[in-house]
Design a protein around this motif. Structure first.
Motif, PDB file in Angstrom:
ATOM      1  N   LEU A  52       0.817  -1.220   0.000  1.00 16.61           N
ATOM      2  CA  LEU A  52       0.000   0.000   0.000  1.00 16.61           C
ATOM      3  C   LEU A  52       0.848   1.266   0.000  1.00 16.61           C
ATOM      4  N   ASP A  56      -1.117   2.935  -2.863  1.00 17.23           N
ATOM      5  CA  ASP A  56      -2.228   3.254  -1.968  1.00 17.23           C
ATOM      6  C   ASP A  56      -3.527   3.360  -2.755  1.00 17.23           C
ATOM      7  N   PHE A 102      -6.629   1.995   1.876  1.00 20.63           N
ATOM      8  CA  PHE A 102      -5.703   3.106   2.043  1.00 20.63           C
ATOM      9  C   PHE A 102      -4.981   3.001   3.378  1.00 20.63           C
TER      10      PHE A 102
END
Length: 148
Positions: A52, A56, A102
């Motif tokens: 991530l 992201d 996220f």
């Protein structure tokens, strides 16, 4: 020794085993270092945070593909990360069933601390291999991965 199909198969097998062994040893070293920081964090959780940090907002299927784990395992890991407030799920505006993942500020903070350790260990594992050799090996593995 003449190159034959059998030699190629044996060499390919040996390469796969060597790569697997290297990943296993590095994983153990990284986990040991993570345990010093936070014994409740696992290599798998850090692996997702690392993905991530570079991508992201991708969905769970994309994370599954990047870390080569099935989607149900990744769902469990992401649930764990959500509980720890390290990531958050946000619905796509046009498809509420599909969610983007996220990093939170807390997740980013952990990545900034732990990720450099992993990179340092991978750099040590590379030893004195030049960047060109590593790039060539990566090219070959990815090129042949697309054929299977």
């Amino acid at each position: 020794m003449p190159v034959t199909e059998n030699n190629i198969s044996e060499l390919a097998l040996e390469l796969g085993l060597a790569m697997s062994e290297m990943k296993s040893r590095l994983r153990q070293k990284i986990q040991t270092r993570i345990n010093e920081y936070d014994p409740d964090l696992s290599f798998e959780l850090i692996e997702i945070l690392g993905v991530l940090s570079r991508n992201d907002g991708i969905n769970q299927q994309e994370i599954s593909n990047k870390i080569s784990k099935d989607k149900s395992s990744v769902t469990y890991l992401i649930n764990n990360l959500v509980k720890r407030e390290l990531v958050e799920r946000i619905e796509y505006s046009n498809d509420r069933r599909n969610k983007q993942i996220f990093l939170t500020a807390k997740g980013k903070e952990i990545v900034e601390i732990v990720y450099p350790w992993a990179l340092e260990l991978y750099e040590k594992a590379a030893g004195n291999l030049g960047i060109e050799k590593i790039q060539d090996a990566l090219f070959l593995v990815k090129k042949n991965d697309n054929k299977s």
